[in-house]
Design an enzyme around this catalytic site. Structure first.
Site, PDB file in Angstrom:
ATOM      1  N   THR A  87       0.833  -1.208   0.000  1.00 56.05           N
ATOM      2  CA  THR A  87       0.000   0.000   0.000  1.00 56.05           C
ATOM      3  C   THR A  87       0.869   1.260   0.000  1.00 56.05           C
ATOM      4  O   THR A  87       1.996   1.247   0.523  1.00 56.05           O
ATOM      5  CB  THR A  87      -0.898  -0.022   1.254  1.00 56.05           C
ATOM      6  OG1 THR A  87      -1.483   1.270   1.425  1.00 56.05           O
ATOM      7  CG2 THR A  87      -0.106  -0.322   2.532  1.00 56.05           C
TER       8      THR A  87
ATOM      9  N   GLU B 238       0.356   3.577   1.903  1.00 57.92           N
ATOM     10  CA  GLU B 238       0.399   4.092   3.278  1.00 57.92           C
ATOM     11  C   GLU B 238       1.751   3.857   3.948  1.00 57.92           C
ATOM     12  O   GLU B 238       2.047   4.460   4.973  1.00 57.92           O
ATOM     13  CB  GLU B 238      -0.729   3.482   4.120  1.00 57.92           C
ATOM     14  CG  GLU B 238      -2.082   3.842   3.565  1.00 57.92           C
ATOM     15  CD  GLU B 238      -3.227   3.732   4.556  1.00 57.92           C
ATOM     16  OE1 GLU B 238      -2.980   3.568   5.759  1.00 57.92           O
ATOM     17  OE2 GLU B 238      -4.378   3.816   4.114  1.00 57.92           O
TER      18      GLU B 238
ATOM     19  N   TYR C 237      -1.820  -0.185  11.146  1.00 57.66           N
ATOM     20  CA  TYR C 237      -1.989  -0.903   9.866  1.00 57.66           C
ATOM     21  C   TYR C 237      -0.781  -0.676   8.969  1.00 57.66           C
ATOM     22  O   TYR C 237      -0.164  -1.631   8.468  1.00 57.66           O
ATOM     23  CB  TYR C 237      -3.268  -0.432   9.161  1.00 57.66           C
ATOM     24  CG  TYR C 237      -3.317  -0.784   7.687  1.00 57.66           C
ATOM     25  CD1 TYR C 237      -3.500  -2.095   7.268  1.00 57.66           C
ATOM     26  CD2 TYR C 237      -3.157   0.207   6.700  1.00 57.66           C
ATOM     27  CE1 TYR C 237      -3.521  -2.416   5.907  1.00 57.66           C
ATOM     28  CE2 TYR C 237      -3.172  -0.107   5.349  1.00 57.66           C
ATOM     29  CZ  TYR C 237      -3.355  -1.422   4.954  1.00 57.66           C
ATOM     30  OH  TYR C 237      -3.370  -1.739   3.615  1.00 57.66           O
TER      31      TYR C 237
ATOM     32  N   ARG D 168      -7.235  11.493  -0.746  1.00 59.10           N
ATOM     33  CA  ARG D 168      -6.864  10.132  -1.139  1.00 59.10           C
ATOM     34  C   ARG D 168      -6.829  10.077  -2.665  1.00 59.10           C
ATOM     35  O   ARG D 168      -7.531  10.829  -3.341  1.00 59.10           O
ATOM     36  CB  ARG D 168      -7.868   9.105  -0.583  1.00 59.10           C
ATOM     37  CG  ARG D 168      -7.901   9.029   0.953  1.00 59.10           C
ATOM     38  CD  ARG D 168      -6.596   8.474   1.482  1.00 59.10           C
ATOM     39  NE  ARG D 168      -6.519   8.327   2.937  1.00 59.10           N
ATOM     40  CZ  ARG D 168      -5.986   9.229   3.766  1.00 59.10           C
ATOM     41  NH1 ARG D 168      -5.528  10.378   3.288  1.00 59.10           N
ATOM     42  NH2 ARG D 168      -5.890   9.006   5.067  1.00 59.10           N
TER      43      ARG D 168
ATOM     44  N   ASN E 193     -11.836  14.027   0.803  1.00 54.45           N
ATOM     45  CA  ASN E 193     -12.930  13.128   1.206  1.00 54.45           C
ATOM     46  C   ASN E 193     -14.309  13.756   1.020  1.00 54.45           C
ATOM     47  O   ASN E 193     -15.258  13.101   0.600  1.00 54.45           O
ATOM     48  CB  ASN E 193     -12.755  12.717   2.671  1.00 54.45           C
ATOM     49  CG  ASN E 193     -11.524  11.861   2.863  1.00 54.45           C
ATOM     50  OD1 ASN E 193     -11.068  11.201   1.929  1.00 54.45           O
ATOM     51  ND2 ASN E 193     -10.974  11.871   4.069  1.00 54.45           N
TER      52      ASN E 193
HETATM   53  P1  NAD Z   1     -10.131  -6.905   2.563  1.00 52.54           P
HETATM   54  O1  NAD Z   1     -10.112  -6.572   4.017  1.00 52.54           O
HETATM   55  O2  NAD Z   1     -11.336  -6.602   1.756  1.00 52.54           O
HETATM   56  O3  NAD Z   1      -9.829  -8.461   2.370  1.00 52.54           O
HETATM   57  C1  NAD Z   1      -8.830  -9.131   3.097  1.00 52.54           C
HETATM   58  C2  NAD Z   1      -9.023 -10.618   2.868  1.00 52.54           C
HETATM   59  O4  NAD Z   1      -7.968 -11.302   3.579  1.00 52.54           O
HETATM   60  C3  NAD Z   1     -10.349 -11.173   3.412  1.00 52.54           C
HETATM   61  O5  NAD Z   1     -10.921 -12.035   2.458  1.00 52.54           O
HETATM   62  C4  NAD Z   1      -9.934 -11.937   4.669  1.00 52.54           C
HETATM   63  O6  NAD Z   1     -10.782 -13.024   4.960  1.00 52.54           O
HETATM   64  C5  NAD Z   1      -8.531 -12.382   4.303  1.00 52.54           C
HETATM   65  N1  NAD Z   1      -7.681 -12.650   5.476  1.00 52.54           N
HETATM   66  C6  NAD Z   1      -7.517 -11.846   6.564  1.00 52.54           C
HETATM   67  N2  NAD Z   1      -6.671 -12.445   7.439  1.00 52.54           N
HETATM   68  C7  NAD Z   1      -6.299 -13.626   6.877  1.00 52.54           C
HETATM   69  C8  NAD Z   1      -5.431 -14.674   7.290  1.00 52.54           C
HETATM   70  N3  NAD Z   1      -4.789 -14.634   8.468  1.00 52.54           N
HETATM   71  N4  NAD Z   1      -5.267 -15.734   6.480  1.00 52.54           N
HETATM   72  C9  NAD Z   1      -5.936 -15.802   5.276  1.00 52.54           C
HETATM   73  N5  NAD Z   1      -6.768 -14.846   4.858  1.00 52.54           N
HETATM   74  C10 NAD Z   1      -6.946 -13.759   5.637  1.00 52.54           C
HETATM   75  O7  NAD Z   1      -8.843  -6.200   1.948  1.00 52.54           O
HETATM   76  P2  NAD Z   1      -8.631  -5.526   0.524  1.00 52.54           P
HETATM   77  O8  NAD Z   1      -9.075  -4.126   0.592  1.00 52.54           O
HETATM   78  O9  NAD Z   1      -9.154  -6.440  -0.508  1.00 52.54           O
HETATM   79  O10 NAD Z   1      -7.040  -5.496   0.472  1.00 52.54           O
HETATM   80  C11 NAD Z   1      -6.291  -6.589  -0.057  1.00 52.54           C
HETATM   81  C12 NAD Z   1      -4.805  -6.265   0.045  1.00 52.54           C
HETATM   82  O11 NAD Z   1      -4.538  -5.078  -0.701  1.00 52.54           O
HETATM   83  C13 NAD Z   1      -4.330  -5.998   1.453  1.00 52.54           C
HETATM   84  O12 NAD Z   1      -3.059  -6.573   1.594  1.00 52.54           O
HETATM   85  C14 NAD Z   1      -4.249  -4.477   1.553  1.00 52.54           C
HETATM   86  O13 NAD Z   1      -3.252  -4.095   2.468  1.00 52.54           O
HETATM   87  C15 NAD Z   1      -3.863  -4.137   0.139  1.00 52.54           C
HETATM   88  N6  NAD Z   1      -4.299  -2.811  -0.363  1.00 52.54           N
HETATM   89  C16 NAD Z   1      -5.598  -2.417  -0.227  1.00 52.54           C
HETATM   90  C17 NAD Z   1      -5.996  -1.194  -0.767  1.00 52.54           C
HETATM   91  C18 NAD Z   1      -7.440  -0.712  -0.663  1.00 52.54           C
HETATM   92  O14 NAD Z   1      -7.715   0.427  -1.028  1.00 52.54           O
HETATM   93  N7  NAD Z   1      -8.370  -1.520  -0.225  1.00 52.54           N
HETATM   94  C19 NAD Z   1      -5.054  -0.373  -1.419  1.00 52.54           C
HETATM   95  C20 NAD Z   1      -3.734  -0.809  -1.512  1.00 52.54           C
HETATM   96  C21 NAD Z   1      -3.367  -2.044  -0.990  1.00 52.54           C
HETATM   97  O1  DAU Z   2      -4.117   4.052   0.522  1.00 49.20           O
HETATM   98  C1  DAU Z   2      -4.355   2.675   0.475  1.00 49.20           C
HETATM   99  C2  DAU Z   2      -5.174   2.266   1.677  1.00 49.20           C
HETATM  100  O2  DAU Z   2      -6.489   2.771   1.450  1.00 49.20           O
HETATM  101  C3  DAU Z   2      -5.190   0.761   1.892  1.00 49.20           C
HETATM  102  O3  DAU Z   2      -3.901   0.317   2.192  1.00 49.20           O
HETATM  103  C4  DAU Z   2      -6.141   0.405   3.034  1.00 49.20           C
HETATM  104  O4  DAU Z   2      -6.242  -1.003   3.166  1.00 49.20           O
HETATM  105  C5  DAU Z   2      -7.519   0.969   2.715  1.00 49.20           C
HETATM  106  O5  DAU Z   2      -8.394   0.712   3.793  1.00 49.20           O
HETATM  107  C6  DAU Z   2      -7.432   2.472   2.459  1.00 49.20           C
HETATM  108  O6  DAU Z   2      -7.098   3.188   3.672  1.00 49.20           O
HETATM  109  P1  DAU Z   2      -7.812   4.565   4.082  1.00 49.20           P
HETATM  110  O7  DAU Z   2      -7.704   4.732   5.538  1.00 49.20           O
HETATM  111  O8  DAU Z   2      -7.365   5.666   3.207  1.00 49.20           O
HETATM  112  O9  DAU Z   2      -9.344   4.192   3.640  1.00 49.20           O
HETATM  113  P2  DAU Z   2     -10.752   4.480   4.348  1.00 49.20           P
HETATM  114  O10 DAU Z   2     -11.801   4.117   3.347  1.00 49.20           O
HETATM  115  O11 DAU Z   2     -10.840   3.888   5.698  1.00 49.20           O
HETATM  116  O12 DAU Z   2     -10.740   6.058   4.506  1.00 49.20           O
HETATM  117  C7  DAU Z   2     -10.594   6.913   3.387  1.00 49.20           C
HETATM  118  C8  DAU Z   2     -10.607   8.347   3.894  1.00 49.20           C
HETATM  119  O13 DAU Z   2     -11.914   8.652   4.381  1.00 49.20           O
HETATM  120  C9  DAU Z   2      -9.669   8.590   5.055  1.00 49.20           C
HETATM  121  O14 DAU Z   2      -9.110   9.888   4.944  1.00 49.20           O
HETATM  122  C10 DAU Z   2     -10.569   8.524   6.281  1.00 49.20           C
HETATM  123  C11 DAU Z   2     -11.894   9.036   5.770  1.00 49.20           C
HETATM  124  N1  DAU Z   2     -13.102   8.465   6.410  1.00 49.20           N
HETATM  125  C12 DAU Z   2     -13.225   7.107   6.457  1.00 49.20           C
HETATM  126  C13 DAU Z   2     -14.335   6.536   7.041  1.00 49.20           C
HETATM  127  C14 DAU Z   2     -14.449   5.032   7.140  1.00 49.20           C
HETATM  128  C15 DAU Z   2     -14.095   9.316   6.884  1.00 49.20           C
HETATM  129  O15 DAU Z   2     -14.007  10.542   6.799  1.00 49.20           O
HETATM  130  N2  DAU Z   2     -15.209   8.740   7.464  1.00 49.20           N
HETATM  131  C16 DAU Z   2     -15.350   7.383   7.587  1.00 49.20           C
HETATM  132  O16 DAU Z   2     -16.383   6.933   8.161  1.00 49.20           O
END
Ligand code: NAD
Ligand code: DAU
Length: 351
Positions: free
Chosen positions: A134, A136, A159, A223, A258
């Site tokens: 990520t 982050e 995280y 973001r 946001n």
């Molecule tokens: P998510 O929370 O939607 O899904 C995570 C998945 O991992 C779930 O299916 C959960 O059951 C599984 N999991 C959790 N713990 C586990 C374990 N111990 N063993 C096996 N499976 C397990 O997450 P996501 O948003 O799909 O993110 C996927 C990956 O991408 C993560 O590594 C996250 O850090 C990374 N990422 C996410 C974002 C984003 O915006 N969502 C952006 C950049 C990177």
């Molecule tokens: O940048 C990549 C990351 O993006 C991933 O690595 C993480 O797994 C993913 O969860 C995401 O992290 P953020 O913290 O940026 O995502 P989130 O959707 O939780 O929040 C996005 C922005 O919105 C952040 O600035 C916090 C704000 N927010 C979030 C929630 C849930 C609010 O203002 N209100 C809310 O209720």
């Protein structure tokens, strides 16, 4: 046939990745290891569960016996590790599980891959370990500049500290043992199957149920949003062609505050779902602790080396996303019943 161990692919990005791979490659085997935590959901995979190219295994990436058994049975060519605890707010209240899954789980996968792929002082040919990371890990930007692959690591939340630690272990396996690895570092994703603890699906769901829309702080944190399919395409390209030991940043120059996202969702739902949904639902609430101000990716490296570019403009992606949530009310009902209600009350009660 290329054989993949993909982990965490019952979650948001992973399930989209499964569909991307099955649509693109005929001759492929995907073994999908997922613990099915609150964020994992077999409903996300319903279009793939009957496909012989996709084998689902419920289990923990920390489980040495299980993972090494899978390596023995399926002789993987490539591991792509999506599995993680992924929500920043949860990491602030309960950091330990983030260390277990994100750090220890990744190290377990690395060890199992090394045991399977490293023999007689040599790595088997054509193997790769790809860590899905990520932006982050780089911390927070000021008004100007972008994250590059060379930007120093400076995580703030539990995280991002756990994801950074995992990245360092991946590079340590490369530097120490010569393991073939890549790391991708992507910005915020949005699209189908995202769990409604994250900003976009949470706001869509709250609009529909006429709950307040909790905007943290002044709503001006930025973001860099990328449609999930574009992220999946980038991961696939790095898996196929990424240079050994390299990190690739992934993002589409789509930075938005946001509050802009929240107002866009309100407008769209007002126009196509219920005209009583309006900005009076917005509630500015207490800020997230240690809230990173701005993320912005410089994707020059992946574009110039691998030819990746984002295909879905935000204006199109957000409409597709909202339409998906409107068409999948049952999915939303299932994932917001039970534990989600407790989570929501606890998380937002003091805000
Ligand atoms: P998510 O929370 O939607 O899904 C995570 C998945 O991992 C779930 O299916 C959960 O059951 C599984 N999991 C959790 N713990 C586990 C374990 N111990 N063993 C096996 N499976 C397990 O997450 P996501 O948003 O799909 O993110 C996927 C990956 O991408 C993560 O590594 C996250 O850090 C990374 N990422 C996410 C974002 C984003 O915006 N969502 C952006 C950049 C990177
Ligand atoms: O940048 C990549 C990351 O993006 C991933 O690595 C993480 O797994 C993913 O969860 C995401 O992290 P953020 O913290 O940026 O995502 P989130 O959707 O939780 O929040 C996005 C922005 O919105 C952040 O600035 C916090 C704000 N927010 C979030 C929630 C849930 C609010 O203002 N209100 C809310 O209720």
């Amino acid at each position: 046939m290329k054989r993949y161990l993909i982990t965490g692919c019952a979650g948001f990005i992973g399930s989209n990745f499964v569909y991307h791979m099955l649509n693109k490659y005929k001759d492929i085997q995907l073994v999908n290891l997922d613990k099915l935590t609150y964020a994992g959901n077999l409903e996300n995979l319903k279009g793939a569960l009957g496909d012989p190219r996709h084998i689902f295994v419920q289990g923990d990436i920390c489980d040495r016996e299980l993972v090494s058994g899978l390596f023995e049975k399926y002789r993987f060519d490539c591991v792509i590790n999506f599995a993680a605890e992924s929500h920043v707010d949860r990491s602030i209240t309960n950091p330990e599980i983030f260390v277990e899954t994100n750090v220890l789980g990744t190290v377990n996968l690395l060890q199992c891959a090394k045991n399977a792929w490293y023999e007689g002082g040599r790595w088997a040919v054509g193997k790769k370990f790809l860590q899905v990371s990520t932006d982050e890990v780089y911390g927070s930007l000021g008004e100007d500049g972008y994250f590059m692959e060379t930007t120093p690591l400076c995580p703030h939340s539990p995280y991002s500290a756990s994801k950074t630690s995992a990245d360092l272990f991946v590079m340590a396996f490369h530097d120490t043992y010569g393991m073939p690895v890549n790391i991708t570092r992507c910005s915020n994703n949005y699209g189908p199957y995202q769990f409604p603890e994250k900003l976009i699906p949470l706001m869509i769901n709250n609009c529909k149920t006429k709950k307040g829309l909790p905007v943290y702080g002044d709503g001006m944190n930025v973001r860099d949003w990328l449609y999930v399919e574009d992220h999946c395409k980038a991961i696939d390209m790095v898996a196929q062609g990424g240079r050994d030991g390299e990190v690739y940043n992934v993002g589409g120059h789509n930075e938005k505050p946001n509050i802009f996202i929240v107002k866009t969702i309100i407008k769209e739902l007002h126009d196509k779902y219920d005209d009583t949904i309006d900005e009076s639902l917005i509630q500015y609430v207490a800020d997230r602790l240690g809230h990173d101000r701005r993320y912005g990716i410089d994707p020059t490296k992946i574009r110039s080396e691998l030819g990746w570019y984002p295909e879905t403009p935000f204006e199109e992606g957000i409409v597709k996303t909202i339409d998906w949530y409107l068409a999948n009310e049952e999915w939303m009902q299932h994932v917001t019943s039970g534990d989600y209600q407790k989570y929501y009350e606890e998380m937002y009660k003091n805000k």
